[in-house]
Motif scaffolding. Structure first.
Motif, mmCIF file in Angstrom:
data_model
loop_
_atom_site.group_PDB
_atom_site.id
_atom_site.type_symbol
_atom_site.label_atom_id
_atom_site.label_comp_id
_atom_site.label_asym_id
_atom_site.label_seq_id
_atom_site.Cartn_x
_atom_site.Cartn_y
_atom_site.Cartn_z
ATOM 1 N N HIS A 129 30.405 -49.547 -60.714
ATOM 2 C CA HIS A 129 31.095 -50.743 -61.183
ATOM 3 C C HIS A 129 30.255 -51.970 -60.850
ATOM 4 O O HIS A 129 29.756 -52.102 -59.738
ATOM 5 C CB HIS A 129 32.465 -50.817 -60.489
ATOM 6 N N PRO A 130 30.047 -52.889 -61.807
ATOM 7 C CA PRO A 130 29.171 -54.054 -61.574
ATOM 8 C C PRO A 130 29.548 -54.875 -60.343
ATOM 9 O O PRO A 130 28.683 -55.366 -59.638
ATOM 10 C CB PRO A 130 29.338 -54.891 -62.847
ATOM 11 N N SER A 131 30.843 -54.983 -60.071
ATOM 12 C CA SER A 131 31.255 -55.777 -58.914
ATOM 13 C C SER A 131 30.901 -55.088 -57.596
ATOM 14 O O SER A 131 30.860 -55.728 -56.556
ATOM 15 C CB SER A 131 32.747 -56.072 -58.972
ATOM 16 N N ALA A 132 30.636 -53.786 -57.642
ATOM 17 C CA ALA A 132 30.262 -53.072 -56.422
ATOM 18 C C ALA A 132 28.898 -53.537 -55.912
ATOM 19 O O ALA A 132 28.670 -53.637 -54.712
ATOM 20 C CB ALA A 132 30.238 -51.570 -56.662
ATOM 21 N N GLN A 133 28.007 -53.832 -56.832
ATOM 22 C CA GLN A 133 26.649 -54.212 -56.441
ATOM 23 C C GLN A 133 26.616 -55.498 -55.623
ATOM 24 O O GLN A 133 25.787 -55.643 -54.742
ATOM 25 C CB GLN A 133 25.761 -54.356 -57.684
ATOM 26 N N GLU A 134 27.530 -56.434 -55.917
ATOM 27 C CA GLU A 134 27.507 -57.697 -55.178
ATOM 28 C C GLU A 134 28.017 -57.561 -53.755
ATOM 29 O O GLU A 134 27.846 -58.462 -52.958
ATOM 30 C CB GLU A 134 28.297 -58.767 -55.932
ATOM 31 N N CYS A 135 28.613 -56.438 -53.423
ATOM 32 C CA CYS A 135 29.146 -56.211 -52.074
ATOM 33 C C CYS A 135 28.144 -55.530 -51.150
ATOM 34 O O CYS A 135 28.388 -55.407 -49.958
ATOM 35 C CB CYS A 135 30.388 -55.314 -52.145
ATOM 36 N N ILE A 136 27.040 -55.068 -51.696
ATOM 37 C CA ILE A 136 26.111 -54.215 -50.961
ATOM 38 C C ILE A 136 24.964 -55.034 -50.386
ATOM 39 O O ILE A 136 24.375 -55.864 -51.060
ATOM 40 C CB ILE A 136 25.554 -53.120 -51.902
ATOM 41 N N ASP A 137 24.670 -54.769 -49.120
ATOM 42 C CA ASP A 137 23.517 -55.396 -48.466
ATOM 43 C C ASP A 137 22.245 -54.642 -48.845
ATOM 44 O O ASP A 137 22.292 -53.472 -49.243
ATOM 45 C CB ASP A 137 23.676 -55.361 -46.942
ATOM 46 N N ASP A 138 21.114 -55.301 -48.682
ATOM 47 C CA ASP A 138 19.832 -54.644 -48.948
ATOM 48 C C ASP A 138 19.680 -53.413 -48.060
ATOM 49 O O ASP A 138 19.976 -53.443 -46.870
ATOM 50 C CB ASP A 138 18.672 -55.605 -48.676
ATOM 51 N N GLY A 139 19.225 -52.343 -48.648
ATOM 52 C CA GLY A 139 18.981 -51.112 -47.901
ATOM 53 C C GLY A 139 20.193 -50.215 -47.767
ATOM 54 O O GLY A 139 20.070 -49.080 -47.337
ATOM 55 N N VAL A 197 37.553 -52.520 -56.523
ATOM 56 C CA VAL A 197 36.704 -51.334 -56.398
ATOM 57 C C VAL A 197 36.630 -50.978 -54.910
ATOM 58 O O VAL A 197 36.631 -51.859 -54.049
ATOM 59 C CB VAL A 197 35.301 -51.555 -57.014
ATOM 60 N N TYR A 198 36.634 -49.690 -54.628
ATOM 61 C CA TYR A 198 36.522 -49.179 -53.266
ATOM 62 C C TYR A 198 35.146 -48.556 -53.128
ATOM 63 O O TYR A 198 34.755 -47.733 -53.951
ATOM 64 C CB TYR A 198 37.602 -48.133 -52.989
ATOM 65 N N ILE A 199 34.429 -48.946 -52.079
ATOM 66 C CA ILE A 199 33.037 -48.521 -51.933
ATOM 67 C C ILE A 199 32.821 -47.913 -50.554
ATOM 68 O O ILE A 199 33.250 -48.478 -49.543
ATOM 69 C CB ILE A 199 32.089 -49.723 -52.115
ATOM 70 N N LEU A 200 32.123 -46.810 -50.532
ATOM 71 C CA LEU A 200 31.680 -46.176 -49.295
ATOM 72 C C LEU A 200 30.163 -46.201 -49.300
ATOM 73 O O LEU A 200 29.546 -45.731 -50.263
ATOM 74 C CB LEU A 200 32.185 -44.726 -49.231
ATOM 75 N N THR A 201 29.581 -46.788 -48.270
ATOM 76 C CA THR A 201 28.125 -46.786 -48.155
ATOM 77 C C THR A 201 27.749 -46.026 -46.896
ATOM 78 O O THR A 201 28.611 -45.557 -46.164
ATOM 79 C CB THR A 201 27.546 -48.222 -48.066
ATOM 80 N N ASP A 202 26.464 -45.950 -46.645
ATOM 81 C CA ASP A 202 26.009 -45.278 -45.436
ATOM 82 C C ASP A 202 26.277 -46.116 -44.187
ATOM 83 O O ASP A 202 26.077 -45.634 -43.073
ATOM 84 C CB ASP A 202 24.525 -44.923 -45.544
ATOM 85 N N ARG A 203 26.766 -47.354 -44.341
ATOM 86 C CA ARG A 203 27.045 -48.230 -43.201
ATOM 87 C C ARG A 203 28.480 -48.727 -43.126
ATOM 88 O O ARG A 203 28.981 -49.006 -42.038
ATOM 89 C CB ARG A 203 26.145 -49.463 -43.257
ATOM 90 N N ARG A 204 29.122 -48.908 -44.284
ATOM 91 C CA ARG A 204 30.416 -49.574 -44.301
ATOM 92 C C ARG A 204 31.379 -48.951 -45.300
ATOM 93 O O ARG A 204 30.988 -48.249 -46.218
ATOM 94 C CB ARG A 204 30.252 -51.052 -44.709
ATOM 95 N N ILE A 205 32.656 -49.299 -45.100
ATOM 96 C CA ILE A 205 33.709 -49.018 -46.065
ATOM 97 C C ILE A 205 34.133 -50.389 -46.587
ATOM 98 O O ILE A 205 34.403 -51.295 -45.803
ATOM 99 C CB ILE A 205 34.902 -48.297 -45.411
ATOM 100 N N ILE A 206 34.179 -50.535 -47.907
ATOM 101 C CA ILE A 206 34.398 -51.850 -48.505
ATOM 102 C C ILE A 206 35.531 -51.781 -49.521
ATOM 103 O O ILE A 206 35.640 -50.813 -50.279
ATOM 104 C CB ILE A 206 33.107 -52.333 -49.209
ATOM 105 N N VAL A 207 36.349 -52.816 -49.515
ATOM 106 C CA VAL A 207 37.365 -52.989 -50.543
ATOM 107 C C VAL A 207 37.124 -54.356 -51.170
ATOM 108 O O VAL A 207 37.147 -55.373 -50.486
ATOM 109 C CB VAL A 207 38.800 -52.938 -49.967
ATOM 110 N N ARG A 208 36.850 -54.339 -52.467
ATOM 111 C CA ARG A 208 36.729 -55.604 -53.211
ATOM 112 C C ARG A 208 37.968 -55.675 -54.076
ATOM 113 O O ARG A 208 38.224 -54.791 -54.893
ATOM 114 C CB ARG A 208 35.488 -55.613 -54.087
ATOM 115 N N SER A 209 38.769 -56.723 -53.887
ATOM 116 C CA SER A 209 40.036 -56.800 -54.606
ATOM 117 C C SER A 209 40.458 -58.236 -54.814
ATOM 118 O O SER A 209 39.865 -59.162 -54.258
ATOM 119 C CB SER A 209 41.127 -56.062 -53.824
ATOM 120 N N GLY A 210 41.502 -58.389 -55.597
ATOM 121 C CA GLY A 210 42.121 -59.682 -55.785
ATOM 122 C C GLY A 210 41.830 -60.306 -57.127
ATOM 123 O O GLY A 210 40.752 -60.137 -57.685
#
Length: 179
Positions: free
Chosen positions: A17-27, A98-111
């Protein structure tokens, strides 16, 4: 752009999801990106929609009094406006959620006005999957993420299709990536 990796047997969509990319840090590596079911729009709007119907019925009942400055069309319009406004707000929230699981964090982008809530993967000591009555009726579930077993849920992935697999993916990522 952050790399993607499949985890726990859950295939990632071809495009995150395009909005997922803006939540992710480099690496950071996206392990899982989940969009909630569109039924979220209806499930979160039921109470307000019922209120809109009650308002319309109340205003409609008042039209029998000749001193009331509105007619039946206005009464139905007022109730309809409440319902439509709530559904539009919920649709806006769903669109950005969108709900995102990365190798470092669990993220919820909402609203409707997007907000990002994140939790370090190592802090997710308790991850539970379950269903509310409404979710069960439509075949959905949720994942509650806590810092400790008796702590309140710090974040939740609501209206997801396969809550149990999402839970397993989070637990596997926690085991694999936290030290």
């Amino acid at each position: 752009m952050s790399p993607q990796a499949p985890t726990a047997g859950l295939a990632l969509d071809e495009e995150v999801h395009p909005s997922a990319q803006e939540c992710i840090d480099d690496g950071e590596i996206i392990l899982l990106a989940v969009k909630p079911s569109a039924l979220l729009i209806l499930l979160v709007s039921v109470r307000v929609a019922c209120m809109g119907i009650v308002v319309a019925l109340g205003l409609l009942a008042a039209t029998s009094d000749p001193s009331v400055p509105w007619d039946a069309d206005h009464a139905i319009g007022a109730g309809g406006l409440i319902v439509v406004a709530r559904l539009a707000w919920a649709a806006s929230d769903w669109w950005s959620r969108v709900y995102i699981l990365t190798d470092r964090r669990i993220i919820v982008r909402s609203g409707a006005v997007p907000q990002i809530q994140a939790m370090p993967l190592r802090d997710a000591d308790c991850v539970d999957a379950g269903t509310t009555s409404a979710e069960r009726l439509v075949g959905l579930g949720h994942v509650a993420i806590r810092r400790a077993p008796r702590a309140p849920a710090r974040m939740a992935w609501t209206c997801v299709r396969d809550a149990a697999k999402c839970r397993v993916a989070i637990l596997d990522a926690r085991k694999r990536y936290t030290r």
